[in-house]
Design a protein around this motif. Structure first.
Motif, mmCIF file in Angstrom:
data_model
loop_
_atom_site.group_PDB
_atom_site.id
_atom_site.type_symbol
_atom_site.label_atom_id
_atom_site.label_comp_id
_atom_site.label_asym_id
_atom_site.label_seq_id
_atom_site.Cartn_x
_atom_site.Cartn_y
_atom_site.Cartn_z
ATOM 1 N N PHE A 160 22.151 16.284 13.671
ATOM 2 C CA PHE A 160 20.718 16.022 13.551
ATOM 3 C C PHE A 160 20.341 14.752 14.303
ATOM 4 O O PHE A 160 19.320 14.715 15.010
ATOM 5 C CB PHE A 160 20.344 15.901 12.071
ATOM 6 C CG PHE A 160 18.914 15.486 11.850
ATOM 7 C CD1 PHE A 160 17.881 16.391 12.035
ATOM 8 C CD2 PHE A 160 18.608 14.190 11.463
ATOM 9 C CE1 PHE A 160 16.552 16.010 11.824
ATOM 10 C CE2 PHE A 160 17.291 13.794 11.260
ATOM 11 C CZ PHE A 160 16.262 14.708 11.444
ATOM 12 N N VAL A 161 21.144 13.723 14.177
ATOM 13 C CA VAL A 161 20.868 12.470 14.893
ATOM 14 C C VAL A 161 20.947 12.693 16.402
ATOM 15 O O VAL A 161 20.101 12.197 17.167
ATOM 16 C CB VAL A 161 21.855 11.367 14.451
ATOM 17 C CG1 VAL A 161 21.689 10.117 15.327
ATOM 18 C CG2 VAL A 161 21.625 11.011 12.981
ATOM 19 N N LEU A 162 21.932 13.445 16.843
ATOM 20 C CA LEU A 162 22.047 13.753 18.268
ATOM 21 C C LEU A 162 20.856 14.576 18.748
ATOM 22 O O LEU A 162 20.391 14.417 19.884
ATOM 23 C CB LEU A 162 23.352 14.504 18.537
ATOM 24 C CG LEU A 162 24.647 13.703 18.335
ATOM 25 C CD1 LEU A 162 25.856 14.596 18.560
ATOM 26 C CD2 LEU A 162 24.685 12.498 19.278
ATOM 27 N N LEU A 163 20.347 15.455 17.884
ATOM 28 C CA LEU A 163 19.164 16.235 18.242
ATOM 29 C C LEU A 163 17.948 15.329 18.403
ATOM 30 O O LEU A 163 17.124 15.535 19.303
ATOM 31 C CB LEU A 163 18.903 17.286 17.165
ATOM 32 C CG LEU A 163 17.717 18.232 17.426
ATOM 33 C CD1 LEU A 163 17.980 19.070 18.677
ATOM 34 C CD2 LEU A 163 17.467 19.123 16.225
ATOM 35 N N LEU A 164 17.832 14.322 17.559
ATOM 36 C CA LEU A 164 16.745 13.352 17.701
ATOM 37 C C LEU A 164 16.846 12.624 19.036
ATOM 38 O O LEU A 164 15.832 12.378 19.709
ATOM 39 C CB LEU A 164 16.784 12.337 16.552
ATOM 40 C CG LEU A 164 16.476 12.865 15.149
ATOM 41 C CD1 LEU A 164 16.631 11.748 14.121
ATOM 42 C CD2 LEU A 164 15.075 13.457 15.085
ATOM 43 N N VAL A 165 18.059 12.277 19.411
ATOM 44 C CA VAL A 165 18.253 11.610 20.700
ATOM 45 C C VAL A 165 17.841 12.520 21.849
ATOM 46 O O VAL A 165 17.143 12.112 22.779
ATOM 47 C CB VAL A 165 19.720 11.162 20.861
ATOM 48 C CG1 VAL A 165 19.972 10.614 22.269
ATOM 49 C CG2 VAL A 165 20.070 10.101 19.824
ATOM 50 N N ALA A 166 18.257 13.796 21.764
ATOM 51 C CA ALA A 166 17.972 14.740 22.846
ATOM 52 C C ALA A 166 16.493 15.071 22.957
ATOM 53 O O ALA A 166 15.963 15.224 24.064
ATOM 54 C CB ALA A 166 18.786 16.025 22.640
#
Length: 215
Positions: A160-166
């Motif tokens: 989820f955090v990586l999705l926020l970054v992307a």
């Protein structure tokens, strides 16, 4: 009988290099409209979308692999892997095409996200902290269900955090650097430079006497 010919277009009063001068941009209010700024902002908005696709592609592959490890079902890795690879390839292709050509400015492009890397990081951090706080509140109950559940939720949170970054941080960074990136590529040469030279020679403000630049 005399056949009328259209009057030739008036030559631009300034060269493209004049309008691309960073010092000229610093002397002009950042919200003052110009043709160059319109082009750079429109191109940056489209490029930001494709940058998110480029970042999301590998994330789908990672998510598929994680799901397969947690469930033992290889279908997730196969399906999400193919989708992620396709999205990555499409994003790279259209990212390159977008940055080498002038955007269509007849349509208004609106970005709802932050317009700078800092704004994107703040927004992503707030969302990550909110979800992290919720997970921390239910952590005792999660821990009682075994290490597998804890690992699954931890991995899902990381994804989820990586999705926020992307989807937030990377596009915001692209938007924030859109004008500087546009200037650098326009000064470095073809093909964007050639498109701008042609546009400068033919563009006239349709509603007033606005200048072509600054950027």
């Amino acid at each position: 009988m005399t056949v009328p010919y259209p009057a030739p277009l008036e030559q631009p009063s300034h060269s493209l290099d004049h309008w691309l001068d960073p010092e000229l941009a610093r002397l002009s209010p950042p919200n003052a409209p110009s043709r160059l700024r319109q082009l750079a902002d429109a191109q940056g908005t489209v490029a930001a979308g494709w940058s998110s696709a480029i970042a999301t592609g590998p994330l789908l592959i990672l998510g598929g692999a994680f799901t397969t490890v947690m469930t033992g079902n290889p279908v997730a890795a196969l399906v999400l892997g193919v989708l992620g690879a396709g999205l990555l390839a499409l994003g790279l292709l259209l990212w390159k095409r977008t940055r080498s050509a002038l955007p269509n400015t007849s349509r208004t492009l609106v970005s709802r996200g932050p317009g700078s890397a800092r704004g994107g990081m703040i927004m992503a951090a707030v969302l990550a902290v909110l979800l992290g706080g919720i997970l921390a509140a239910v952590a005792p109950g999660i821990a009682s269900r075994g290490i597998g559940t804890v690992a699954g939720l931890t991995g899902a949170y990381v994804l989820f955090v990586l999705l926020l970054v992307a989807c937030i941080v990377i596009p915001s960074a692209v938007l924030g650097r859109a004008r500087d990136s546009f200037r650098r590529r326009a000064q470095s040469g073809q093909p964007l430079r050639a498109a701008l030279e042609a546009d400068l020679a033919t563009w006239r403000d349709p509603v007033g006497n606005a200048s072509y630049g600054p950027l």
